[in-house]
Design an enzyme around this catalytic site. Structure first.
Site, PDB file in Angstrom:
ATOM      1  N   HIS A  72      46.725  41.116  45.637  1.00 44.01           N
ATOM      2  CA  HIS A  72      45.467  41.498  44.989  1.00 44.01           C
ATOM      3  C   HIS A  72      45.271  40.727  43.672  1.00 44.01           C
ATOM      4  CE1 HIS A  72      42.229  44.472  44.006  1.00 44.01           C
ATOM      5  NE2 HIS A  72      42.575  44.142  42.771  1.00 44.01           N
ATOM      6  N   GLU A  73      46.265  40.791  42.820  1.00 43.37           N
ATOM      7  CA  GLU A  73      46.126  40.119  41.517  1.00 43.37           C
ATOM      8  C   GLU A  73      46.081  38.600  41.681  1.00 43.37           C
ATOM      9  OE1 GLU A  73      45.193  41.969  39.240  1.00 43.37           O
ATOM     10  OE2 GLU A  73      45.808  43.877  40.144  1.00 43.37           O
TER      11      GLU A  73
END
Lengths: 503, 503
Positions: B266-267
């Site tokens: 995600h990051e």
């Protein structure tokens, strides 16, 4: 002036100081991150950020309004002794930051860039001649910089005062002469006695375990991990990122576990000093170590006088062997103690041991002093270097690469005052330790059972908590009852090495 | 105005922008360090440093001279389209930073502090009534803040525009209604189909190996470790510390390896966006992601559309099982794929899955919109919450603790615009992915052999490199040929979950 007005002024001053301290803390974070975790591609971003912050800090540290606040405070008679010293130290810092004309600072810094760049080529090429004109100009500019501070009769005094406030070339020179006279024959005798066993140090020591061991030791020393941490860098250092944030770094070698351990103990010594400064001084001009020499005395005390002592290894050898049972299966406590106190002749300052390191420093100090006084011409420096090394260390470098071209300092604009703090630190480490021992008989037995509370307590009470409250000389006299003296250090070295090497 | 004068002006502007970017980078470092490595005792120092820096940045971002430079630039007709957009974006930022009176900002921020502090006590006490007056004042102040921007007819539009420039409450509301109508029955069907096997996720996965695995995947994705790094924090995030320094963080759970892996993916999605911005835009107003929704679309695309796909596990399951052979001895690739796509009803937004997360967001969005429009009174919010959860998620919280008191956002002063970006991101993730696939047939086969070059290349070309060059709407239309639309997202969800759960 009414009391209300003066109180408001004092309030403004303390806010300024806190702000300057916070600028320094942010700058320290930028530098710490650069050395620990910065991605390789971000070097340019970081250097721009550092310039931005340094510029902002410089503007605040030198603006006229601040100067007026300091002048007004200096005229007050109602300040406490601590407040008076705060103003005095702040004014010294202000003078040092403002008295050099901006144009001159620009010229010097431009020249330094060129000189450094030339040195990176001249050193590998063994071309001292190429550096002569650069170094001559650096010397001229250094003398000119000192001339803005006519209160120092001798330019060398100005540079020594920069890092070791109040000390003079004459005072340092005398102590160093005395040291040299004693250390040259002592080193000769130790080396003649033969080198101890060190083969086992190359047996492959797990890096994580090395680091954990060092952290356990400095926790015992009293280093507070709630107000600090340890990380890895190429060159170990200690840095203050805030009133309650004093970090250290170390480096690890698989085939020499003494590298990480003693780097950790050394930087932890610096950090114990910074962590021990009185809470009330944090964010003021007094909120940090007082001088290069006193600072180095604490790193050396915890690294050498404690960490390389018989008592230290008596305390820790069991844990050490439990941590590395295979590597140390055939090693005794005494052999470990001897291995970390090996003495040998080396051409390279940064590779040298506790004993001969001082001879490297003294050699540089004397050459710098002669350059600044005009007694030695730059063009004769390379030969003077070789002669001094033969005299002091009994070695002659095969070329100037490891001779006059060895250290970056002179070629990066720093002639005078760059080196002496290291040996002043060694001298003071023993002077402080002796005073701590006189006040706390049986310190060695404390160390042998990992109890550092009396030693740390004495140092905190007599050195650390004062920050910059006293000059280095005042601090030394208050803590030890006398001015800087080589006697305790020479006594310590003679006793230790006589015992270790059966002299 | 002469060319020379205008060029000098442009030079001044670009220097200002670089300086503001550098301030932001330093601020990001202070925040990153606070979340990763700051010693516990240094929190007070750090918060003072952050205030100092934020104050300096604010002063530079809002000073009158800068406003004049922007006004002069806005009157020029000789700027390139990129330059024109730079000035436009900078003026928007300037307006947002200057139009609220300082006195009002102080009042709002003082109130927010009190409200937050009350919420920390009221939530554990399940005392929504206590928060009513705080929330009423927050709502009043929010409406007043929006009133300084009369160009927005609807206050909700002002708040949406803050994070998703150019989008309106009506537009977002329509898309969200369409989603809700489709997602409620889809979630019902999936949950009725029965939960997949997940027992093996709790078998104790070595944390270091988990982290190394995630880093290998994002390196394959195209995350550039020369311009970033990953560390551990309590809450994962992505942050830009400089033009070439975009870092991410993750967290690890020994008994749920999907936590670290999907936080990392995600990051990394956020970071791929930031790392992909055109070099020429770095240090200008265009040098970053354009909106909350587009940003979230990239984190979700790499986390969900790629990272939770059949093709992803076809590519990585072998490595995954090689990394954890004992834990996965009796697990098939298909079981792994199903385990990371579990759907369940939950009362807590942050614990929810890909599918139902949107229903949590839509619920909050609709309640916020009704509060700002006056359709819903604060005193009725707790009941309205429960009714909405029953309607949208088929669940009723046993109290207000996990009801209207659940999230900090409203109690920290943020009503309107705080949540919608998450679901806009989900919608856009599928819209962008579908367009990438249309331009690059066979993307799934690429993923199955760990080749992300065409997908990453398309996103870089059509989304990342533009930074803030276009509005989110312009960017979406240029990249996908149409405005924001829920169709591709619903198609993706229906196909994926029908296949997984045999609907």
């Amino acid at each position: 002036m009414t009391t209300t007005e003066t109180d408001t002024q004092w309030q403004h001053l303390t806010e300024r100081w806190q702000e300057l301290a916070d600028f320094s803390g942010i700058g320290a974070l930028l530098g710490w991150d650069q050395s620990t975790f910065l991605p390789a591609g971000a070097a340019g971003d970081r250097s721009r950020q550092q310039s931005l912050l340094a510029g902002l800090r410089h503007a605040r540290a030198t603006d006229a309004e601040y100067g007026k606040l300091l002048d007004a405070a200096a005229r007050r008679s109602d300040l406490s002794p601590e407040q008076t010293r705060m103003v005095q130290v702040a004014r010294q810092d202000f003078e040092k930051a403002t008295r050099l004309p901006a144009e001159f600072v620009r010229e010097f810094s431009g020249h330094v860039g060129q000189s450094y760049s030339a040195w990176t080529e001249a050193r590998p090429a063994n071309d001292f001649g190429r550096m002569v004109p650069y170094l001559e100009k650096t010397l001229d500019l250094s003398l000119q910089a000192a001339s803005y501070f006519p209160e120092f009769a001798d330019p060398m005094d100005y540079y020594i005062d920069e890092s070791d406030e109040g000390m003079t070339a004459e005072q340092v020179g005398q102590v160093f002469s005395e040291l040299r006279e004693a250390l040259v024959p002592l080193a000769d005798a130790v080396i003649a006695a033969g080198a101890p066993r060190t083969d086992f140090l190359a047996r492959g020591f797990d890096q994580g375990k090395q680091l954990a061991f060092g952290e356990r030791v400095i926790r015992d020393y009293g280093y507070d991990f709630r107000r600090g941490r340890q990380d890895l860098t190429h060159h170990p250092f200690m840095t203050r990122l805030g009133g309650h944030d004093v970090r250290i770094t170390t480096r690890v070698k698989e085939n020499d576990p003494t590298e990480a351990l003693y780097s950790t103990l050394h930087e932890a010594g610096h950090a114990l000093y910074e962590q021990g400064v009185d809470e009330a001084f944090l964010g003021t001009p007094l909120g940090g170590g007082v001088s290069a020499g006193v600072h180095e005395s604490q790193s050396r005390l915890w690294e050498n006088l404690v960490g390389r002592s018989r008592a230290f290894w008596s305390a820790y050898f069991g844990d050490w062997r439990d941590t590395f049972p295979e590597q140390l299966a055939d090693v005794t406590e005494e052999e470990m103690h001897r291995a970390v106190n090996t003495v040998s002749r080396s051409l390279i300052r940064t590779d040298s041991d506790e004993l001969t390191y001082n001879l490297h420093v003294i050699t540089r100090f004397e050459l710098e002093r002669d350059l600044l006084s005009g007694k030695l011409a730059v063009r004769d420096l390379a030969d003077a270097w070789h002669a001094a090394y033969e005299r002091n260390l009994g070695l002659r470098a095969p070329s100037d690469v490891d001779g006059a071209l060895q250290d970056v300092h002179w070629y990066f604009g720093s002639i005078g005052g760059a080196f002496q703090g290291y040996t002043l630190g060694n001298v003071l480490s023993a002077q402080f330790y002796a005073a701590a021992e006189a006040a706390n008989p049986g310190l060695e037995a404390d160390i042998a059972r990992k109890d550092f509370s009396r030693l740390h307590g004495w140092l905190r009470e007599n050195v650390y908590r004062h920050g910059r409250r006293f000059t280095p000389t005042e601090l030394t006299e208050r803590a030890t009852g006398q001015a800087l003296t080589a006697a305790p250090y020479l006594k310590y070295l003679r006793e230790k090495y006589s015992q270790l090497y059966g002299l």
